[in-house]
Design an enzyme around this catalytic site. Structure first.
Site, short mmCIF file in Angstrom:
data_model
loop_
_atom_site.label_atom_id
_atom_site.label_comp_id
_atom_site.label_asym_id
_atom_site.label_seq_id
_atom_site.Cartn_x
_atom_site.Cartn_y
_atom_site.Cartn_z
N HIS A 323 0.82 -1.22 0.00
CA HIS A 323 0.00 0.00 0.00
C HIS A 323 0.85 1.27 0.00
CE1 HIS A 323 -3.36 -2.65 0.91
NE2 HIS A 323 -4.19 -1.64 0.82
N GLU A 348 -1.32 -16.52 24.40
CA GLU A 348 -1.43 -17.99 24.54
C GLU A 348 -0.09 -18.68 24.25
OE1 GLU A 348 -5.00 -19.92 23.57
OE2 GLU A 348 -6.17 -18.07 23.53
N GLU A 352 8.48 -18.08 20.96
CA GLU A 352 9.60 -18.79 21.61
C GLU A 352 9.08 -19.97 22.42
OE1 GLU A 352 9.14 -15.48 21.67
OE2 GLU A 352 10.80 -14.82 20.42
#
Ligand SMILES: Cc1cc2nc3c(=O)[nH]c(=O)nc-3n(C[C@H](O)[C@H](O)[C@H](O)COP(=O)(O)OP(=O)(O)OC[C@H]3O[C@@H](n4cnc5c(N)ncnc54)[C@H](O)[C@@H]3O)c2cc1C
Length: 365
Positions: A323, A348, A352
């Site tokens: 864009h 959650e 890593e």
């Protein structure tokens, strides 16, 4: 789902993001569509669908607005699913129907200021006193914190037992000593609500211990197996939204006398986005299919979440690039995808932590 998201969500996305408006008015419609208890069996008032319809729904919501998808994902995959996985028959009967029918909104509190990736370092305590549990401590970064009617929270019941001394509890809004604290002012996902949960001598009935005492952290890991599939789906949805906006812009925007879609540099970006998004979607659907069959999906959900979230971050970045300057301003949708999607590599379990899980599952330790 697509028609619903286009009609009821798309027109408001920019305003909700700018004003951090939590779209509570959508909840009755989401409930009517069966989205507040997608995987909850019909006998407990849910839609009784498997994970494939669930991930399609989350993808379609996130394609338009990641925040709405996050509200629905936290409610379904975390709070509701923890009760479904670990609840007694009595708890399931009492709590699942109002959650699944959208009469009540759920949140799930594991993270604390000092216990993020190392969630086993939970400090919030629950002591048994006079036939009730008394909770003290505070949780951070809880999605839906200020709007939830039912909170599933983890607290230490026996600090000598480490991770096996953490239990889960169901706490209802209005319980004395239970309150939301600070609301976070976020980079993205601004129409979702993230905040602290505070427990100050909060007494809850004995029966509100969810699952076996000392099993709350272990059950949380099972809950996260499902939750990570929904974050993978959310990632795919944001990536798909960014991809479609990029297709449109590259067809319409002309430079050097022709549409930028005719430049190979742009075409290669679009091709890479299309390929990676398809792969992410298939990994997400594989995890969803296995979860529907009741299989253990620790490895597959982590792989899907890791790959899809990193693909989505890349796709949103390339969408901004395609864009040009218009990708940097709020008149176009991609700057919001770019801000929203970063959460997917963090919530959650960070990328890593997903790599640690996948390596452990592969090595067997
Ligand atoms: C918008 C939002 C919504 C959220 N919703 C919820 C929710 O509903 N409920 C809930 O309980 N939590 C929620 N969270 C919390 C989220 O799950 C945590 O932020 C995440 O698990 C990371 O924990 P942390 O922020 O403490 O980071 P930290 O654990 O402090 O990590 C910092 C950095 O160190 C790295 N790191 C940490 N340990 C290791 C290691 N062993 N090896 C390698 N690297 C490591 C991490 O990967 C990261 O890069 C939410 C967070 C956000 C931002």
């Amino acid at each position: 789902m697509r028609a619903f998201a286009e009609r009821e969500i798309r027109p408001h996305v920019r305003e909700w993001d700018a004003s951090e408006h939590f779209p509570i008015e959508l909840l009755p419609t989401l409930a009517r569509l069966g989205l507040m208890g997608v995987t909850v069996p019909a006998e407990y008032g849910g839609s009784g669908l498997g994970y494939i319809p669930y991930v399609i729904a989350i993808e379609e919501l996130a394609r338009v607005d990641g925040s709405v998808a996050l509200v629905v994902a936290a409610h379904n995959s975390l709070c509701t699913n923890h009760i479904l996985l670990a609840g007694s028959e009595q708890q399931k009967k009492k709590y699942l129907a109002p959650l699944a029918q959208g009469e009540k909104l759920g949140c799930w509190s594991l993270t604390e200021p000092g216990a993020g990736s190392d969630a086993g370092g939970t400090r919030t305590t629950a002591r048994f006193e006079g036939n009730a549990w008394v909770l003290n401590g505070s949780k951070t970064f809880t999605t839906n914190s200020h709007y939830a009617d039912i909170c599933v929270a983890m607290a230490v019941t026996d600090k000598t037992k480490g991770k096996h001394g953490i239990s889960a509890f169901i706490v209802e809004k209005g319980t004395p000593g239970f309150r939301p604290g600070k609301t976070e002012d976020k980079l993205g996902m601004r129409a979702s609500n993230t905040g602290e949960i505070v427990f100050e001598d909060c007494r809850i009935p004995r029966d509100n211990c969810l699952g076996d005492e000392g099993q709350g952290f272990i059950d949380s890991l099972r809950v996260l197996d499902g939750g990570r599939i929904s974050i993978a789906a959310l990632s795919v949805g944001v990536a798909q939204g960014a991809f479609e906006a990029s297709l449109k812009h590259s067809r319409e925007r002309e430079q050097f006398g022709r549409p930028i879609a005719s430049f190979q540099a742009i075409r290669f970006k679009l091709a890479d986005m299309a390929t990676e998004i398809d792969a992410a979607r298939l990994l997400t659907w594989r995890a969803a299919a296995l979860a529907t069959q009741g299989k253990r999906v620790t490895r597959e959900s982590s792989i899907a979440k890791l790959f899809a979230s990193e693909v989505a971050v890349r796709a949103a970045g390339e969408a901004v690039q395609i864009h040009g300057g218009y990708g940097f301003i709020k008149d176009y949708p991609v700057e919001k995808f770019y801000r929203d999607v970063k959460l997917c590599t963090i919530g959650e379990g960070t990328s890593e932590i997903q790599r640690l899980v996948i390596a452990r599952e592969s090595l067997g330790r």
